[in-house]
Design a protein around this motif. Structure first.
Motif, mmCIF file in Angstrom:
data_model
loop_
_atom_site.group_PDB
_atom_site.id
_atom_site.type_symbol
_atom_site.label_atom_id
_atom_site.label_comp_id
_atom_site.label_asym_id
_atom_site.label_seq_id
_atom_site.Cartn_x
_atom_site.Cartn_y
_atom_site.Cartn_z
ATOM 1 N N MET A 141 32.863 28.829 41.576
ATOM 2 C CA MET A 141 34.066 29.343 41.572
ATOM 3 C C MET A 141 34.208 30.582 42.539
ATOM 4 S SD MET A 141 35.308 29.145 37.638
ATOM 5 C CE MET A 141 36.933 29.719 38.117
ATOM 6 N N MET A 142 33.024 31.261 42.595
ATOM 7 C CA MET A 142 32.772 32.516 43.575
ATOM 8 C C MET A 142 33.049 32.022 44.779
ATOM 9 S SD MET A 142 29.987 34.884 41.880
ATOM 10 C CE MET A 142 30.206 35.583 40.375
ATOM 11 N N VAL A 143 32.366 30.879 45.177
ATOM 12 C CA VAL A 143 32.222 30.133 46.487
ATOM 13 C C VAL A 143 33.646 29.996 46.922
ATOM 14 C CG1 VAL A 143 31.426 28.656 48.023
ATOM 15 C CG2 VAL A 143 29.993 29.856 46.639
ATOM 16 N N LEU A 144 34.541 29.218 46.161
ATOM 17 C CA LEU A 144 35.927 28.563 46.254
ATOM 18 C C LEU A 144 36.759 30.171 46.637
ATOM 19 C CD1 LEU A 144 36.301 25.833 43.874
ATOM 20 C CD2 LEU A 144 35.791 25.708 46.357
ATOM 21 N N SER A 145 36.592 30.989 45.746
ATOM 22 C CA SER A 145 37.404 32.409 45.836
ATOM 23 C C SER A 145 37.132 32.889 47.194
ATOM 24 C CB SER A 145 37.212 33.293 44.537
ATOM 25 O OG SER A 145 37.672 34.550 44.842
ATOM 26 N N LEU A 146 35.880 33.318 47.475
ATOM 27 C CA LEU A 146 35.430 33.875 48.688
ATOM 28 C C LEU A 146 35.890 32.813 50.016
ATOM 29 C CD1 LEU A 146 31.869 35.010 47.994
ATOM 30 C CD2 LEU A 146 33.879 36.480 48.268
ATOM 31 N N THR A 147 35.909 31.679 49.864
ATOM 32 C CA THR A 147 36.552 30.769 51.046
ATOM 33 C C THR A 147 37.864 30.964 51.227
ATOM 34 O OG1 THR A 147 34.960 29.081 50.595
ATOM 35 C CG2 THR A 147 36.780 28.610 51.900
ATOM 36 N N VAL A 148 38.827 31.220 50.188
ATOM 37 C CA VAL A 148 40.193 31.350 50.170
ATOM 38 C C VAL A 148 40.686 32.783 50.647
ATOM 39 C CG1 VAL A 148 42.250 31.214 48.956
ATOM 40 C CG2 VAL A 148 40.606 29.424 48.504
ATOM 41 N N SER A 149 39.762 33.661 50.279
ATOM 42 C CA SER A 149 40.074 35.096 50.543
ATOM 43 C C SER A 149 39.809 35.368 51.932
ATOM 44 C CB SER A 149 39.281 35.998 49.494
ATOM 45 O OG SER A 149 39.790 35.823 48.016
ATOM 46 N N CYS A 150 38.633 34.850 52.360
ATOM 47 C CA CYS A 150 38.092 35.039 53.731
ATOM 48 C C CYS A 150 39.201 34.447 54.600
ATOM 49 C CB CYS A 150 36.695 34.563 53.989
ATOM 50 S SG CYS A 150 35.483 35.496 53.194
ATOM 51 N N ARG A 151 39.542 33.267 54.335
ATOM 52 C CA ARG A 151 40.351 32.603 55.229
ATOM 53 C C ARG A 151 41.690 33.444 55.306
ATOM 54 N NH1 ARG A 151 41.436 27.964 57.708
ATOM 55 N NH2 ARG A 151 43.466 27.202 57.763
ATOM 56 N N TYR A 152 42.126 33.996 54.011
ATOM 57 C CA TYR A 152 43.405 34.816 54.125
ATOM 58 C C TYR A 152 43.210 36.129 55.050
ATOM 59 C CZ TYR A 152 46.932 38.327 52.415
ATOM 60 O OH TYR A 152 47.765 39.263 52.155
ATOM 61 N N ILE A 153 41.939 36.796 54.889
ATOM 62 C CA ILE A 153 41.926 37.991 55.767
ATOM 63 C C ILE A 153 41.765 37.602 57.197
ATOM 64 C CG2 ILE A 153 40.093 39.570 56.366
ATOM 65 C CD1 ILE A 153 41.860 40.426 53.868
ATOM 66 N N TRP A 154 40.926 36.326 57.456
ATOM 67 C CA TRP A 154 41.152 35.923 58.973
ATOM 68 C C TRP A 154 42.464 35.619 59.463
ATOM 69 C CZ3 TRP A 154 37.648 35.416 62.860
ATOM 70 C CH2 TRP A 154 37.919 34.574 63.815
ATOM 71 N N TRP A 155 43.214 35.181 58.508
ATOM 72 C CA TRP A 155 44.699 34.850 59.121
ATOM 73 C C TRP A 155 45.629 36.159 59.324
ATOM 74 C CZ3 TRP A 155 49.271 35.415 55.665
ATOM 75 C CH2 TRP A 155 50.514 35.100 56.026
ATOM 76 N N THR A 163 41.776 44.952 53.367
ATOM 77 C CA THR A 163 40.201 44.772 53.818
ATOM 78 C C THR A 163 39.459 45.651 52.903
ATOM 79 O OG1 THR A 163 41.082 44.593 56.042
ATOM 80 C CG2 THR A 163 38.846 45.105 55.694
ATOM 81 N N TYR A 164 40.001 46.524 52.407
ATOM 82 C CA TYR A 164 39.043 47.320 51.190
ATOM 83 C C TYR A 164 39.063 46.504 50.073
ATOM 84 C CZ TYR A 164 38.315 50.407 47.259
ATOM 85 O OH TYR A 164 37.855 51.031 46.169
ATOM 86 N N ALA A 165 40.295 45.817 49.467
ATOM 87 C CA ALA A 165 40.052 45.063 48.354
ATOM 88 C C ALA A 165 39.120 43.674 48.621
ATOM 89 C CB ALA A 165 41.492 44.709 48.016
ATOM 90 N N TRP A 166 39.154 43.290 49.749
ATOM 91 C CA TRP A 166 38.258 42.144 50.293
ATOM 92 C C TRP A 166 36.667 42.536 49.978
ATOM 93 C CZ3 TRP A 166 35.712 41.308 55.025
ATOM 94 C CH2 TRP A 166 35.238 40.138 54.998
ATOM 95 N N VAL A 167 36.491 43.617 50.668
ATOM 96 C CA VAL A 167 34.865 43.960 50.778
ATOM 97 C C VAL A 167 34.818 44.224 49.236
ATOM 98 C CG1 VAL A 167 33.628 46.119 51.515
ATOM 99 C CG2 VAL A 167 35.146 44.985 52.956
ATOM 100 N N VAL A 168 35.455 45.011 48.489
ATOM 101 C CA VAL A 168 35.055 45.235 47.050
ATOM 102 C C VAL A 168 34.754 43.916 46.346
ATOM 103 C CG1 VAL A 168 35.928 46.128 44.805
ATOM 104 C CG2 VAL A 168 36.092 47.603 46.878
ATOM 105 N N LEU A 169 35.646 42.970 46.542
ATOM 106 C CA LEU A 169 35.511 41.479 45.910
ATOM 107 C C LEU A 169 34.296 40.837 46.276
ATOM 108 C CD1 LEU A 169 37.209 39.361 44.188
ATOM 109 C CD2 LEU A 169 37.869 38.382 46.434
ATOM 110 N N ILE A 170 33.797 40.760 47.503
ATOM 111 C CA ILE A 170 32.454 40.277 47.982
ATOM 112 C C ILE A 170 31.598 41.056 47.223
ATOM 113 C CG2 ILE A 170 31.162 39.974 49.885
ATOM 114 C CD1 ILE A 170 33.660 39.586 51.657
#
Length: 856
Positions: free
Chosen positions: A188-202, A227-234
């Motif tokens: 589930m973490m991998v799926l979440s990171l995939t979607v979140s990283c795709r969002y940040i890339w977009w 970006t801050y929230a994304w780094v904290v999530l990872i």
């Protein structure tokens, strides 16, 4: 079959009795008359003497839960509820999936769980046989997975392809959510990171308007916050992916080999009544008397404290100077102490008798161990729990850190020292020069220095002490400001990403903890971001509304569902938004100042044990929330205007922005609800507990009972048999401590049926220590508290926060000049809602009529 009661010769007398009974229950004269006539009509037209009707009337309280007292509209309420019950019967539960479907789902999840556990078992076996080979296999697997993930993240899709992609990933996450085990959680973490990283890339590649300066500026601000929230999530996933769940280690059989311990209790301006309990709990430790020294470190230099310490038989220290606050107080005492280990407790934290036995064993098992930390547990409600009426109904704000984050830190050998409820090796403290004094969070800085010198750390998640939470929201915010400033000071003065002595896992755990306290400015950006488009017409996300929904909403969905699975036992969904919103304004400035001037700022002591006499809105604290609420309301007004008079092709984007604004208003309403301070009139908070006890009357008779709650001043009992007792009657409370029974003199404070409240008489030192041993210091007192809380249900949490938030707005309106109109509208609304059918309690079990009932 019996005839209706109203047909008997005494019908008139029965009707009068019925009318009087309704009047005594609170019905008006007109209402009582109407209900009596309605009851008479029901007996005339309906066969109420039959078994089914008798069964319904026997279970009236359960089937009609909203009809608590007689009111004029009760016949209509009863009719609507009956129709509801016919459609949705309480048993069996309505609208369930067919049993065959449920069995198939359970078999599927069990099979998937077994399949996902096989790699885990194989991995463990391979690592035991060939660690180096297993490590290279893991590295290779991570590289391949990373390349595939990079391909998924950067691959451009049109909107239809993106829709199919996110629907497939959402379905996978929903299935994995029901599968127990650690590997489904990691997937589930991998799926979440995939979607979140795709969002940040977009966001970085497709959503910035480089031609409009205002849109670019506002869009960059939002992108910074995201970006801050994304780094904290990872980093959060990294930190908590595999909590260690370390068990206690056994001590040697011979107590003569156990180390000597200096147990230190620093105090500054706290009341002696608070400190006494901690000292007596320390004296109750199950540890050899000749190997335990209790120290009372009084930085206030108070004579009554010195006299108390002498009477209790403990060491008293009052230093002539007061530099470096708590850290300096402890360092001064370390010059006088000689123990091999140092245990530190805040003066309001009462350790259990088993604290040292549960923690010290790891120093024998790991010679390099420098620190053992246990959770900070609170037996009083913090401002969130008290003001929102959520004490013991949802996890405490600190439960996420002490229930999950510290356990994850332990996996990476990065347990933080938290200032209390911990044991530190004396030689390690000497080597780093004592408790760190360069920052106002001396505890975390001390553990970082220990780790830099190669000492290991341990975290035992079992609560072994409990204390008082902050008594007001302003005090709570002041405490968090100090923590935030101190962690940013460490980031500047002793950055964990650089320097020697710690590994990658430790660096990231420390860095994530410090990064967490920089959330103030990003949170404020999120709370105002949609206003840039609604008011300023700035395109913060330069993309069509459909694209925004297809990229942003899956990112939010996966974060929510993954964190619900990961944190559900210690943090319910969406409550973190409320906590961060309450603090955002207040930590933004001190953390920013600390980034540029780390030596600025002073240590403030957190007040404990205060009282709140009246319910009031803390305007000083809530003023930032009110300003943000006003701005968001203005944004909603602009959104409504733009729907009517703006560009037609912008309406979907306007609707999305308004939906975001409504969510922000809901969270801000939750923050405002916290600022309504509730009354706190108990100086001694009650602790719920169920244990056997007995009371002895003046006559010498002894009656068994159950102790249901206790405090330093009294107890609540549940009696097996009702007793005739008057207030101020003298009794003895009998509690068992090990194999011996201890008696405590008390007076009856209240007596109601089988319930009895006792006020304890003043106790001498031995009696007080015995009472602490029987109650606060029991080894199992706090271990089950967390398990009593319900599981996280995200939609229920969102609904709960929404009701709290919008109710806070209503309370604000009632206190305004429009209060009279609001009260009338509220009464009308409550009256109309009283006709809405209610769901029957899930505990209710309808009993079908028996042959004996029918015969009767």
């Amino acid at each position: 079959m019996s005839s209706p009661r109203w047909l008997t010769p005494h019908a008139g007398h029965w009707l009068r009795l019925r009318h009087r009974w309704l009047r005594r229950r609170g019905a008006s004269r007109l209402g009582a008359t109407g209900l009596t006539l309605a009851w008479l009509l029901a007996w005339t037209l309906l066969p109420l003497e039959r078994a089914n009707w008798q069964m319904v009337m026997a279970h009236g309280r359960a089937l009609f839960p909203h009809m608590t007292h007689p009111r004029a509209g009760d016949p209509l309420r009863a009719l609507l509820q009956v129709v509801w019950l016919l459609i949705c019967r309480p048993e069996p539960r309505p609208f369930q999936w067919p049993a065959s479907w449920r069995r198939a789902w359970q078999r599927g999840t069990r099979s998937l769980s077994a399949l996902l556990r096989k790699p885990e078992e194989v991995g463990i076996e391979v690592e035991q046989k060939a660690p180096r080979t297993a490590r290279w296999h893991s590295v290779l697997l991570c590289v391949v997975a990373g390349l595939l993930a990079l391909l998924c993240i950067t691959q451009p899709f049109d909107l239809e392809q993106q829709l199919v992609f996110v629907l497939l990933l959402a379905a996978m996450a929903w299935v994995l959510r029901a599968v127990p085990g650690r590997y489904p959680m990691l997937m589930m973490m991998v799926l979440s990171l995939t979607v979140s990283c795709r969002y940040i890339w977009w966001r970085y590649t497709s959503t910035l308007d480089w031609l409009d300066p205002m849109s670019l500026f506002c869009g960059m601000l939002l992108l910074f916050a995201e970006t801050y929230a994304w780094v904290v999530l990872i980093l959060g996933y990294w930190q908590t992916a595999w909590p260690l769940h370390r068990p206690p280690a056994p001590l040697p059989d011979d107590p003569a080999t156990w180390p000597s311990v200096d147990l230190m209790i620093p105090t500054y301006n706290e009341d002696l009544a608070i400190v006494k309990g901690t000292v007596y709990a320390a004296l109750a430790q199950d540890w050899p008397r000749d190997k335990l020294t209790v120290w009372l470190l009084d930085d206030g230099g108070r004579e009554e404290f010195r006299q108390f310490a002498e009477g209790a038989g403990i060491r008293y220290v009052a230093r002539p100077t007061h530099e470096h606050a708590k850290a300096g107080n402890i360092n001064h005492a370390l010059k006088l102490a000689q123990g091999e280990l140092v245990a530190i407790f805040d003066c309001d934290h009462l350790p259990t008798r088993s604290f040292l036995q549960m923690t010290v064993g790891w120093f024998f098992k790991d010679p390099a161990l420098g620190l053992v930390q246990t959770p900070h547990h609170f037996f009083s409600a913090d401002p969130f729990e008290r003001n929102l009426q959520r004490f013991r109904k949802m996890p405490n704000e600190g439960a996420l850190f002490y229930g999950l984050v510290q356990d994850g830190n332990d996996m990476w050998d990065a347990t933080f020292f938290c200032g209390s409820c911990a044991v530190i090796k004396r030689t390690a403290l000497n080597e780093i020069g004592g408790i760190a004094v360069e920052t106002v969070t001396e505890d975390a800085h001390t553990s970082l220095r220990l780790h830099r010198l190669g000492y290991t750390s341990a975290y035992i998640r079992i609560p072994q002490a409990a204390g008082l939470a902050t008594e007001s929201l302003s005090a709570h915010i002041g405490q968090r400001i100090r923590w935030a400033r101190g962690m940013v000071q460490i980031l500047r003065l002793d950055n964990p990403l650089f320097g020697k002595g710690i590994n990658l896992g430790q660096r990231l755990c420390y860095f994530n903890a410090m990064l967490h306290f920089l959330s103030g400015i990003p949170r404020l950006i999120f709370l105002t971001a949609p206003l840039a488009f609604l008011i300023l017409h700035a395109y913060i996300i330069y993309a069509p509304a459909a694209a925004i929904a297809l990229y942003m909403l899956p990112h939010i969905f996966h974060c929510a569902i993954t964190n619900s699975r990961l944190q559900g036992k210690v943090r319910h969904s969406f409550w973190g938004e409320v906590y961060e919103t309450v603090l955002a304004w207040y930590i933004a400035r001190p953390t920013t100042v600390a980034l540029f001037a780390p030596h600025k700022g002073t240590f403030n002591v957190t007040a404990k044990g205060g009282l709140t006499e009246e319910v009031y809105l803390d305007l000083g604290v809530s003023r930032p929330y009110l300003v943000l609420i006003l701005l968001n309301l203005i944004g909603l007004g602009f959104g409504i205007w733009r729907i009517g008079y703006g560009l037609e092709d912008e309406v979907p984007t306007v609707l999305l922005s308004m939906l975001w604004t409504l969510y922000n208003l809901t969270i801000l309403g939750g923050a405002l609800a916290v600022a309504f301070e509730s009354r706190q009139v108990r100086t001694n908070p009650r602790v719920e507990m169920s244990m056997t006890a007995a009371i002895k009357l003046a006559s010498g008779h002894i009656y068994p009972c159950t102790l249901k709650d206790y405090s330093n001043g009294g107890v609540g009992l549940q009696l097996a048999t009702a007793l005739t007792l008057q207030e101020k009657d003298s009794v003895w409370l009998l509690l068992r401590h090990g194999q011996r029974e201890v008696a405590f003199p008390a007076k009856v404070q209240r007596a109601f049926g089988h319930k009895l409240g006792l006020e304890l008489d003043p106790m001498d030192k031995d009696q007080h220590i015995a009472f602490i041993q029987c109650t606060f210091a029991r080894a199992d007192t706090w271990s089950l508290w967390q398990t009593r809380l319900g599981r996280d249900r995200p939609l229920h949490s969102l609904l709960d926060i929404s009701l709290l938030g919008w109710r806070a707005y209503w309370r604000l309106l009632r206190d305004s000049p429009l209060g009279g109109i609001c009260i009338v509208a509220e009464r009308l609304g409550r009256w109309l809602l009283s006709f809405v059918p209610r769901r029957v309690s899930p505990d209710f079990r309808y009993q079908a009529p028996t042959s004996e009932t029918v015969k009767g």
